[in-house]
Design a protein around this motif. Sequence first.
Motif, PDB file in Angstrom:
ATOM      1  N   ASP A  59     -11.845  -1.807  18.941  1.00  0.00           N
ATOM      2  CA  ASP A  59     -11.414  -0.434  19.224  1.00  0.00           C
ATOM      3  C   ASP A  59      -9.949  -0.269  18.814  1.00  0.00           C
ATOM      4  N   SER A  60      -9.355   0.866  19.163  1.00  0.00           N
ATOM      5  CA  SER A  60      -7.997   1.144  18.683  1.00  0.00           C
ATOM      6  C   SER A  60      -6.970   0.202  19.303  1.00  0.00           C
ATOM      7  N   ILE A  95     -10.963   5.305   9.298  1.00  0.00           N
ATOM      8  CA  ILE A  95     -10.790   6.562  10.043  1.00  0.00           C
ATOM      9  C   ILE A  95      -9.322   6.752  10.426  1.00  0.00           C
ATOM     10  N   SER A  96      -8.664   5.651  10.788  1.00  0.00           N
ATOM     11  CA  SER A  96      -7.259   5.760  11.197  1.00  0.00           C
ATOM     12  C   SER A  96      -6.303   5.661   9.998  1.00  0.00           C
TER      13      SER A  96
ATOM     14  N   GLU B  48     -12.965   4.553  23.697  1.00  0.00           N
ATOM     15  CA  GLU B  48     -11.599   5.072  23.550  1.00  0.00           C
ATOM     16  C   GLU B  48     -11.240   6.018  24.697  1.00  0.00           C
ATOM     17  N   LEU B 113      -3.870   5.934  18.754  1.00  0.00           N
ATOM     18  CA  LEU B 113      -4.966   6.197  17.818  1.00  0.00           C
ATOM     19  C   LEU B 113      -6.230   6.704  18.500  1.00  0.00           C
ATOM     20  N   GLY B 114      -6.365   6.436  19.794  1.00  0.00           N
ATOM     21  CA  GLY B 114      -7.626   6.728  20.493  1.00  0.00           C
ATOM     22  C   GLY B 114      -8.051   8.179  20.390  1.00  0.00           C
ATOM     23  N   LEU B 117      -9.177   9.106  16.901  1.00  0.00           N
ATOM     24  CA  LEU B 117     -10.522   8.623  16.585  1.00  0.00           C
ATOM     25  C   LEU B 117     -11.582   9.508  17.228  1.00  0.00           C
TER      26      LEU B 117
END
Lengths: 114, 156
Positions: A59-60, A95-96, B48, B113-114, B117
């Motif tokens: 995840d991020s 995506i980021s 997220e 970033l969450g 996204l």
Amino acid sequence: MTQQPLTEVAETLSDGIVVSIYGDIDLQRSPDLRIALIQHTEGSHGRLIVDLTSVSYMDSSGVATLVEVLQYQCRSGGSLILCNLQPNVQSIFEISKLDSVFNIVPDIDTARTA
Amino acid sequence: MTSQNDIEICVPSQPRYLCVVRAAVGMAVEKFGFVHEVRHAIQLVVDEALSNIIRHGYDGREDGPIRISLREIPGGNENDQAEIQIIIEDEAKQIDPRQIQGRELDDIRPGGLGVHLIKEIMDEVTYVPRERIGMRLTMRKFIDKSDLVQQEGPSV
């Protein structure tokens, strides 16, 4: 039952190391990943190749950890190469829009010569 | 508002339960009949959202409830798309929804970033303060019928 390590030095190169990461990387595990990767890089002072073959989910918080490690490597004159990203993991970098910031290569052989 | 057909999961605000929610959400989306890419995308946005609630809503407090509700709307909209609707409610501090923004992607730094996204993957994302305490996040994803796993027909 033996618990799988989070990271492992898979190979020592003349100018760096290859570190494999195991398992899902999320908010619970990313703080430990950050500590482990920084410790590995302190001993190598060169190229850090991170093999993500065994990471099927990130995840991020995991991406943020790798951004930190990238910045750490840049400050200390080293480099960071990511290889063997599974499609799920590759997609979060895309995506980021961080796929152009990191040096991402398809496999370990390419990483060794990158 | 939930219905009898919704799948509901409730966990305390602890990072160690993120993998539990991921597994449950993944199975639910699979049972809805969507392909792997949709399953991963939904797992990621729920993960997220929960991470943000744990870190920023509850400030790391580990005894706060988080309720996740998933609903499949198979009927099809005007574009003949199915829909997955996700509602996540907490009892954490209330935040002005206008302040919930993803960071600029040109700003290369850890964190932030969450939300980006979530907004990138989902078609509709709405944060609303609940009546007395906490926030409600409603997310909708419209999915083409081609992203449904083909059901095997009866053997002949």
